[in-house]
Design an enzyme around this catalytic site. Sequence first.
Site, PDB file in Angstrom:
ATOM      1  N   GLU A  11      -7.083 -50.513 101.417  1.00 34.53           N
ATOM      2  CA  GLU A  11      -7.089 -50.271 102.868  1.00 34.53           C
ATOM      3  C   GLU A  11      -8.504 -49.932 103.314  1.00 34.53           C
ATOM      4  O   GLU A  11      -9.256 -49.280 102.589  1.00 34.53           O
ATOM      5  CB  GLU A  11      -6.221 -49.056 103.269  1.00 34.53           C
ATOM      6  CG  GLU A  11      -4.749 -49.277 103.216  1.00 34.53           C
ATOM      7  CD  GLU A  11      -3.961 -48.044 103.666  1.00 34.53           C
ATOM      8  OE1 GLU A  11      -4.460 -47.280 104.514  1.00 34.53           O
ATOM      9  OE2 GLU A  11      -2.861 -47.864 103.148  1.00 34.53           O
ATOM     10  N   GLU A  42      -1.781 -43.342  98.407  1.00 36.15           N
ATOM     11  CA  GLU A  42      -2.420 -42.081  98.779  1.00 36.15           C
ATOM     12  C   GLU A  42      -1.654 -40.839  98.337  1.00 36.15           C
ATOM     13  O   GLU A  42      -1.261 -40.007  99.163  1.00 36.15           O
ATOM     14  CB  GLU A  42      -2.666 -42.042 100.293  1.00 36.15           C
ATOM     15  CG  GLU A  42      -3.592 -43.151 100.747  1.00 36.15           C
ATOM     16  CD  GLU A  42      -4.013 -43.034 102.210  1.00 36.15           C
ATOM     17  OE1 GLU A  42      -3.429 -42.227 102.947  1.00 36.15           O
ATOM     18  OE2 GLU A  42      -4.958 -43.738 102.601  1.00 36.15           O
TER      19      GLU A  42
HETATM   20  C1  GBH Z   1      -3.892 -44.351 105.611  1.00 30.09           C
HETATM   21  O1  GBH Z   1      -3.952 -42.964 105.579  1.00 30.09           O
HETATM   22  C2  GBH Z   1      -2.451 -44.688 105.382  1.00 30.09           C
HETATM   23  O2  GBH Z   1      -2.246 -45.212 104.086  1.00 30.09           O
HETATM   24  C3  GBH Z   1      -1.870 -45.614 106.402  1.00 30.09           C
HETATM   25  O3  GBH Z   1      -0.488 -45.560 106.306  1.00 30.09           O
HETATM   26  C4  GBH Z   1      -2.402 -45.244 107.764  1.00 30.09           C
HETATM   27  O4  GBH Z   1      -1.764 -45.947 108.775  1.00 30.09           O
HETATM   28  C5  GBH Z   1      -3.868 -45.528 107.762  1.00 30.09           C
HETATM   29  O5  GBH Z   1      -4.514 -44.849 106.730  1.00 30.09           O
HETATM   30  C6  GBH Z   1      -4.562 -45.173 109.068  1.00 30.09           C
HETATM   31  O6  GBH Z   1      -4.488 -43.807 109.309  1.00 30.09           O
HETATM   32  O7  GBH Z   1     -10.811 -35.505 108.712  1.00 30.09           O
HETATM   33  O8  GBH Z   1     -11.474 -34.735 106.533  1.00 30.09           O
HETATM   34  O9  GBH Z   1      -9.315 -34.230 107.340  1.00 30.09           O
HETATM   35  C7  GBH Z   1      -5.003 -42.324 106.232  1.00 30.09           C
HETATM   36  C8  GBH Z   1      -5.912 -41.607 105.285  1.00 30.09           C
HETATM   37  C9  GBH Z   1      -7.074 -39.587 104.853  1.00 30.09           C
HETATM   38  C10 GBH Z   1      -7.224 -40.534 106.985  1.00 30.09           C
HETATM   39  C11 GBH Z   1      -7.449 -38.262 105.397  1.00 30.09           C
HETATM   40  C12 GBH Z   1      -7.549 -39.193 107.574  1.00 30.09           C
HETATM   41  C13 GBH Z   1      -8.503 -37.116 107.160  1.00 30.09           C
HETATM   42  C14 GBH Z   1      -9.805 -36.666 106.604  1.00 30.09           C
HETATM   43  N1  GBH Z   1      -6.374 -40.358 105.844  1.00 30.09           N
HETATM   44  N2  GBH Z   1      -8.217 -38.407 106.610  1.00 30.09           N
HETATM   45  S1  GBH Z   1     -10.397 -35.179 107.351  1.00 30.09           S
END
Ligand code: GBH
Length: 495
Positions: free
Chosen positions: A401, A215
Amino acid sequence: MDRRKFLGVSAAGLAATVISKTTLNALPLVAGSEGGFQPDYLSFAPGVPPEPYQFPKSFMWGSATAAYQVEGAWKADGKGESIWDRYAHTVGKIKGAATGDVACDSYNRYREDIALAKQLNLTSYRFSISWPRIQANGTGPANPKGLDYYKRVLNELHKANIRPLVTMYHWDLPQPLEDKGGWPNRDTAGYFADYANLLVKNLGDQVDTWCIFNEPNIFTWLGYGTGIHAPGRADWADFMKSTHVVNLAQAHAFRAIKAATPRAEASSAVTMADCIARTNSEADKAATERYEAYRNYWFLDPALKGEYPKALGSDELLQSMGVRSGDMEIIKVPLDYLAINYYQRSICFAADANGSAKVDTQEGDQGPKTEMGWEVWPEGFYNLITQANARYKPKAIEITENGCSYGDVPDEKGVVPDERRTAFFRGYLGALGKAHKHGVPIRAYNAWSLMDNYEWSEGYSQRFGFIFVDFRTLKRTMKESGKWYEQLAATGKLS
Ligand code: GBH
């Protein structure tokens, strides 16, 4: 710590502004999507089966974890301090002042974890390597004890016949490199190249599939743009610079892998969102394109097409990011497969009525919510996969994921009845099966996560695992959803 602020404004290339809190009651979706938007399997009550699908024998069923979230042992055997160690040890940053000092203690319990993966019939196991275990300061020779730990993990996986999918960087930068400027510092790309070299030289004979970054679109933004993740900086210019340095680093690592082990495959896992314009207006459609350009394509177009997405990458922006002549030739590398993390869709709209470039987003609000507040909406997963496939036409796709947080705990008999998680996976795997049936070359699904673990700024308050972890005793208990996944992994039959 409002993770919903994710890129609320960044796609505009402008400084942060207040995020509007629009709620999404009547959702005017893009044209053509109103009627029949929900396929059958989305009559989404827990227990309602999706369309049945038989995945092929060769399909890999896996799970994913990350070093800082599970390993603990933060000072063991010569490991250096990472930006996450520093950040979690700083008062006020993390819910409940939780740290990853112990986490799931997988550094000491990896055999038990891999045995549980075996019990789940997994054929793929995604995990990450902690850079400061390999190089305490981020530079110099490899720490043999750090390497040895990962060699033992890899051995154990091979003995169990489980394919390792190894992430080089899941957010734990050595703190001394942050002290030299971190990801916005162009030198960090060179340090990362050296680290990648050490990994492939020492572990390359045990690894066929690498995931370079986890990411990159998130850790740059949350770490340098908003400061809600380590290292906790909130600086627009640093954020944008860091994205370019990470793109350079990705290409260096890719070449290091190919030089040492030509047979190995490499890519980076990008969290993509199904991006939907809130209305049909030109302004909202343009805003959606800009958001998508960052969220989905910013770390893939440079590698695969040799350019930043035009919807966002103006000359001024690229200049401010420190893009030099010749950089795009360096950055262009043929990533071998597409690695997709998927959690949510994003409803996008222009932030101001007056035609500025600012973009705002909000969560979808039609499906039920997980404990993170994220909407359960499998159709978005289908849409995103098919769009990404059409854009890049990859040879193969891995879902690196996808998963959900629900707080179910063991009952008196030690059973963890997490039907909502099973329903979630049913729905999302139904969407995946549909994409597969339509010819999208998906070869693996790695669920987040094998077990409950340290959920970054949320500490231990969010549980994503198939396996329940009691963080007082570190005892692992298979949840009911895990038993369900175990059957699916054995048969490939979604019913
Ligand atoms: C992943 O990131 C990670 O890789 C992992 O480490 C983590 O534990 C897992 O997911 C669970 O969280 O509401 O429009 O602001 C999370 C990816 C992307 C999730 C952005 C939250 C917010 C979108 N994230 N998202 S918004």
